[in-house]
Design an enzyme around this catalytic site. Sequence first.
Site, mmCIF file in Angstrom:
data_model
loop_
_atom_site.group_PDB
_atom_site.id
_atom_site.type_symbol
_atom_site.label_atom_id
_atom_site.label_comp_id
_atom_site.label_asym_id
_atom_site.label_seq_id
_atom_site.Cartn_x
_atom_site.Cartn_y
_atom_site.Cartn_z
ATOM 1 N N ASN A 112 -10.066 0.243 -1.305
ATOM 2 C CA ASN A 112 -10.991 0.355 -0.174
ATOM 3 C C ASN A 112 -11.686 1.716 -0.259
ATOM 4 O O ASN A 112 -11.062 2.749 -0.061
ATOM 5 C CB ASN A 112 -10.186 0.221 1.125
ATOM 6 C CG ASN A 112 -11.045 0.392 2.366
ATOM 7 O OD1 ASN A 112 -12.195 0.822 2.298
ATOM 8 N ND2 ASN A 112 -10.479 0.071 3.513
ATOM 9 N N CYS B 131 -16.431 2.624 7.526
ATOM 10 C CA CYS B 131 -16.582 1.628 6.454
ATOM 11 C C CYS B 131 -17.786 0.718 6.661
ATOM 12 O O CYS B 131 -18.234 0.058 5.728
ATOM 13 C CB CYS B 131 -15.314 0.793 6.327
ATOM 14 S SG CYS B 131 -13.840 1.779 6.092
ATOM 15 N N HIS C 240 -16.782 -5.997 3.386
ATOM 16 C CA HIS C 240 -16.055 -4.736 3.203
ATOM 17 C C HIS C 240 -14.750 -5.047 2.459
ATOM 18 O O HIS C 240 -14.048 -6.004 2.781
ATOM 19 C CB HIS C 240 -15.772 -4.096 4.560
ATOM 20 C CG HIS C 240 -14.910 -2.887 4.458
ATOM 21 N ND1 HIS C 240 -15.094 -1.927 3.492
ATOM 22 C CD2 HIS C 240 -13.827 -2.481 5.187
ATOM 23 C CE1 HIS C 240 -14.174 -0.983 3.642
ATOM 24 N NE2 HIS C 240 -13.394 -1.300 4.650
HETATM 25 O O1 UT7 Z 1 -11.417 0.142 6.137
HETATM 26 C C1 UT7 Z 1 -10.212 0.359 6.800
HETATM 27 C C2 UT7 Z 1 -9.628 -0.835 7.156
HETATM 28 N N1 UT7 Z 1 -8.200 -0.893 7.052
HETATM 29 C C3 UT7 Z 1 -7.665 -2.084 6.904
HETATM 30 O O2 UT7 Z 1 -8.352 -3.059 6.805
HETATM 31 C C4 UT7 Z 1 -6.166 -2.198 6.937
HETATM 32 C C5 UT7 Z 1 -5.766 -3.440 7.682
HETATM 33 N N2 UT7 Z 1 -4.334 -3.669 7.586
HETATM 34 C C6 UT7 Z 1 -3.770 -4.126 6.450
HETATM 35 O O3 UT7 Z 1 -4.423 -4.390 5.472
HETATM 36 C C7 UT7 Z 1 -2.300 -4.421 6.484
HETATM 37 O O4 UT7 Z 1 -1.834 -4.352 7.821
HETATM 38 C C8 UT7 Z 1 -1.463 -3.424 5.596
HETATM 39 C C9 UT7 Z 1 -1.740 -3.691 4.132
HETATM 40 C C10 UT7 Z 1 -1.775 -2.003 5.977
HETATM 41 C C11 UT7 Z 1 0.015 -3.699 5.848
HETATM 42 O O5 UT7 Z 1 0.325 -5.040 5.508
HETATM 43 P P1 UT7 Z 1 1.215 -5.934 6.465
HETATM 44 O O6 UT7 Z 1 1.395 -7.241 5.814
HETATM 45 O O7 UT7 Z 1 0.554 -5.919 7.831
HETATM 46 O O8 UT7 Z 1 2.572 -5.165 6.468
HETATM 47 P P2 UT7 Z 1 3.370 -4.585 7.707
HETATM 48 O O9 UT7 Z 1 2.678 -3.394 8.266
HETATM 49 O O10 UT7 Z 1 3.698 -5.719 8.641
HETATM 50 O O11 UT7 Z 1 4.693 -4.123 7.025
HETATM 51 C C12 UT7 Z 1 5.618 -5.074 6.496
HETATM 52 C C13 UT7 Z 1 6.733 -4.308 5.807
HETATM 53 C C14 UT7 Z 1 7.273 -3.165 6.646
HETATM 54 O O12 UT7 Z 1 8.642 -3.064 6.388
HETATM 55 P P3 UT7 Z 1 9.733 -3.668 7.410
HETATM 56 O O13 UT7 Z 1 9.478 -2.926 8.704
HETATM 57 O O14 UT7 Z 1 9.431 -5.117 7.499
HETATM 58 O O15 UT7 Z 1 11.020 -3.336 6.748
HETATM 59 C C15 UT7 Z 1 6.581 -1.955 6.109
HETATM 60 O O16 UT7 Z 1 7.306 -0.775 6.312
HETATM 61 O O17 UT7 Z 1 6.189 -3.699 4.619
HETATM 62 C C16 UT7 Z 1 6.501 -2.299 4.641
HETATM 63 N N3 UT7 Z 1 5.460 -1.586 3.929
HETATM 64 C C17 UT7 Z 1 5.494 -1.377 2.595
HETATM 65 N N4 UT7 Z 1 6.398 -1.737 1.672
HETATM 66 C C18 UT7 Z 1 6.152 -1.381 0.403
HETATM 67 C C19 UT7 Z 1 4.321 -1.030 4.431
HETATM 68 N N5 UT7 Z 1 3.623 -0.464 3.423
HETATM 69 C C20 UT7 Z 1 4.330 -0.667 2.293
HETATM 70 C C21 UT7 Z 1 4.132 -0.320 0.945
HETATM 71 N N6 UT7 Z 1 5.052 -0.697 0.033
HETATM 72 N N7 UT7 Z 1 3.041 0.369 0.535
#
Ligand code: UT7
Length: 330
Positions: free
Chosen positions: A287, A111, A257
């Site tokens: 993204n 990226c 980004h």
């Molecule tokens: O250029 C590449 C760069 N990539 C990035 O910049 C990604 C960086 N990371 C992120 O943007 C975030 O970490 C994510 C958007 C990927 C995830 O957001 P988060 O606030 O860190 O969520 P999390 O991983 O802590 O998950 C919270 C909850 C989990 O459920 P439980 O375990 O609390 O029950 C996940 O399973 O949200 C759940 N979850 C979802 N729920 C609904 C994860 N993805 C989804 C989804 N829809 N798509």
Amino acid sequence: MGVNILGMGAYVPEQKLTNDDFTRFVETNDEWIRTRTGIVERRMAGWEPTWYMGVKASMKAIERSGIDPAEIGLVISCSATADFHTPSMASIIQDAVGAVNAGAFDLNAACTGFVYALDTARRFVDSDGGMKYVLIVANEALSKFLDFEDRGSCILFGDGAAAAVVERSSKLFASALRSDGSGAGLLCARALNTASEIKTEAPEGFSDSFPELKPHKLFQNGKEVYKFATQALPKSFELAAANTGITKDDIDWFIPHQANIRIIETAAKKLGVSMDKFIVTLDHFGNTSSASIPLALNEAIEKGIIKRGQKLALIGFGAGLTYGGIILEY
Ligand code: UT7
């Protein structure tokens, strides 16, 4: 010496995927995606090869630059989602746009690719007997590598391309490129399509941070990448600005980004810069990896938001883990 961005162009596939569309593949919902990422919809390539999107964006950039493609000395494609291991995407694009006197190569910094490519281009136009024009192409089809069973990653990405023609200039230019390969296993996709041919364990004496990977599918440790990103974006600006006398207050527009609105907001806060100075397009493009910064730049130029003479800060991060920043006058 720096570069002048003569002209830019973009191409995004017609097919749109809304957040609701993802409920067909994974357990998710529009509300979660909007509030956790800021993304509302993204484009997905259907019939379009990645190189084709790059060609379309390049043709627009060349047309807007008003140059003869035969005067382009080099084509750099910075895709992380190339159609072929070889030949390079750059060679395919070089031929299609009629850059008959150009060299061509691919550069993969994920990226952060456009930041790396712009800095690389600057060094080519700046050298003795340097090239008159360099064409930079950021063309990405993330959809071809996405794991549509992983709701934490598949909802984030989109496809698209943007290109820029640059020439030598005495305008402001400062840059910093960095990599922290210790985080290589946090965001990765194996190159080969068949799991059986891949040795999964690193040879003795080498560490290997890669998790068990599905063949050809993107893996992401979202939480760790998030932590890295919120540090890397402000650091990219600070490193590029170091020893230039430029401060955040001199910058008219930050073009980060486009990964997650919360990452951009955190970076803005850390830098002490209002979000009003940040160009954001992730709501409608998601993204798009290396294409995200130039797509945002191109759109802001097309809308008349970014004007000639303004100072820009391009700040990126991505797989590698790479990061880097460029400060330049448009
Ligand atoms: O250029 C590449 C760069 N990539 C990035 O910049 C990604 C960086 N990371 C992120 O943007 C975030 O970490 C994510 C958007 C990927 C995830 O957001 P988060 O606030 O860190 O969520 P999390 O991983 O802590 O998950 C919270 C909850 C989990 O459920 P439980 O375990 O609390 O029950 C996940 O399973 O949200 C759940 N979850 C979802 N729920 C609904 C994860 N993805 C989804 C989804 N829809 N798509």
